[in-house]
Design an enzyme around this catalytic site. Structure first.
Site, mmCIF file in Angstrom:
data_model
loop_
_atom_site.group_PDB
_atom_site.id
_atom_site.type_symbol
_atom_site.label_atom_id
_atom_site.label_comp_id
_atom_site.label_asym_id
_atom_site.label_seq_id
_atom_site.Cartn_x
_atom_site.Cartn_y
_atom_site.Cartn_z
ATOM 1 N N ASP A 25 0.747 -1.090 0.154
ATOM 2 C CA ASP A 25 0.171 0.150 0.065
ATOM 3 C C ASP A 25 0.642 1.374 0.090
ATOM 4 O O ASP A 25 1.334 1.621 -1.069
ATOM 5 C CB ASP A 25 -0.897 -0.109 1.206
ATOM 6 C CG ASP A 25 -1.868 0.970 1.393
ATOM 7 O OD1 ASP A 25 -2.385 1.493 0.155
ATOM 8 O OD2 ASP A 25 -2.373 0.994 2.555
ATOM 9 N N VAL B 41 -9.383 -3.508 0.988
ATOM 10 C CA VAL B 41 -9.778 -4.826 0.818
ATOM 11 C C VAL B 41 -9.709 -6.030 1.764
ATOM 12 O O VAL B 41 -8.786 -5.538 2.668
ATOM 13 C CB VAL B 41 -9.153 -5.192 -0.626
ATOM 14 C CG1 VAL B 41 -9.800 -4.704 -1.744
ATOM 15 C CG2 VAL B 41 -7.818 -5.370 -0.678
ATOM 16 N N LYS C 221 -1.280 -1.553 -4.302
ATOM 17 C CA LYS C 221 -2.330 -0.323 -4.656
ATOM 18 C C LYS C 221 -1.137 0.892 -4.779
ATOM 19 O O LYS C 221 -0.884 1.478 -3.859
ATOM 20 C CB LYS C 221 -2.901 -0.073 -3.010
ATOM 21 C CG LYS C 221 -4.191 -1.097 -3.009
ATOM 22 C CD LYS C 221 -5.107 -0.693 -1.998
ATOM 23 C CE LYS C 221 -4.915 -0.601 -0.638
ATOM 24 N NZ LYS C 221 -5.969 -0.223 0.261
HETATM 25 P P1 5GP Z 1 1.954 -0.430 3.803
HETATM 26 O O1 5GP Z 1 3.009 -0.575 4.485
HETATM 27 O O2 5GP Z 1 2.288 -0.918 2.248
HETATM 28 O O3 5GP Z 1 1.282 0.804 3.846
HETATM 29 O O4 5GP Z 1 0.889 -1.625 4.352
HETATM 30 C C1 5GP Z 1 1.157 -2.635 3.991
HETATM 31 C C2 5GP Z 1 0.149 -3.545 5.176
HETATM 32 O O5 5GP Z 1 -0.958 -2.677 5.593
HETATM 33 C C3 5GP Z 1 -0.421 -4.750 4.538
HETATM 34 O O6 5GP Z 1 0.518 -5.922 4.645
HETATM 35 C C4 5GP Z 1 -1.549 -4.897 5.204
HETATM 36 O O7 5GP Z 1 -1.518 -5.538 6.442
HETATM 37 C C5 5GP Z 1 -2.348 -3.590 5.292
HETATM 38 N N1 5GP Z 1 -3.120 -3.095 4.420
HETATM 39 C C6 5GP Z 1 -2.843 -2.108 3.474
HETATM 40 N N2 5GP Z 1 -4.015 -1.881 2.537
HETATM 41 C C7 5GP Z 1 -4.828 -2.810 2.936
HETATM 42 C C8 5GP Z 1 -6.166 -3.352 2.557
HETATM 43 O O8 5GP Z 1 -6.619 -2.735 1.693
HETATM 44 N N3 5GP Z 1 -6.732 -4.012 3.236
HETATM 45 C C9 5GP Z 1 -6.374 -4.782 4.251
HETATM 46 N N4 5GP Z 1 -7.031 -5.586 5.107
HETATM 47 N N5 5GP Z 1 -4.977 -4.635 4.676
HETATM 48 C C10 5GP Z 1 -4.465 -3.599 4.244
#
Ligand code: 5GP
Length: 187
Positions: A103, A153, A131
């Protein structure tokens, strides 16, 4: 009564097909390598279990547990922590990190830094979902299952407040009626 639930956006069939494709690609890419697969828990557990079985190599498995965000808010780099570390030694290994979703990119970026410090022979990242619209830090991803728009999601390992992980498909969080919810479970 309205309940929070998810409307399917990636079906079980689409998921199975894509996991097979990724498995074939990884099998080719790692044919002459020493593959150590690291699943990032909890979110990646379902994808990881299917992916390792789609790879036809003598690979080894391991896991790492990191903190997840309690809410839908963006993760804060300083708050990402390893809750439970891997058992295998990474040094000299061809490591493939398996994530559920990238994300902001902060979790993968954090994990890459940690693992690179342990001197693997190579380090690549495979994520079921990406994403890119929400990226905050630049991070290279080597294998992507599906690219999604900026929606929250759940399902196939991904949660909302540690629920919905057992949905057999990927769904967008939404408000639906109880009748619709039942329908989606039966999909
Ligand atoms: P990042 O560090 O890239 O922002 O986020 C990664 C983590 O955020 C993922 O491993 C997940 O646990 C959570 N996350 C990010 N987007 C989503 C989403 O749309 N749905 C869910 N359930 N978790 C998300």
């Amino acid at each position: 009564m309205e309940r929070i639930f998810g409307r399917p956006i990636i079906t079980q069939d689409e998921m199975q097909k894509r996991v097979r494709e990724l498995g074939n690609q990884i099998t080719l890419d790692y044919a002459d390598k020493n593959l150590l697969m690291v699943g990032v828990l909890k979110g990646a557990f379902a994808f990881y279990a299917d992916l390792v079985r789609a790879i036809r190599l003598l690979l080894r498995v391991d896991f790492i547990v990191v903190t997840t965000r309690a809410t839908q808010k963006r993760s804060v780099a300083g708050k990402i922590k390893i809750l439970s570390d891997m058992a295998e030694d990474v040094t000299g290994q061809d490591v493939l990190l398996v994530e559920d979703i990238v994300d902001s990119g902060m979790t993968v970026s954090f994990l890459k830094k940690k693992l690179l410090a342990r001197k693997p022979k190579s380090l690549k990242v495979c994520t079921l979902l990406d994403k890119p619209e929400r990226r905050k830090v630049r991070v290279s991803i080597d294998y992507v299952g599906f690219t999604l728009p900026n929606k929250y999601v759940v399902g196939y390992g991904l949660d909302y407040q540690n629920r919905y992980r057992n949905l057999p498909y990927i769904a967008v969080m939404d408000k639906v009626s109880e009748a619709e919810e039942l329908f989606y479970w039966q999909e």
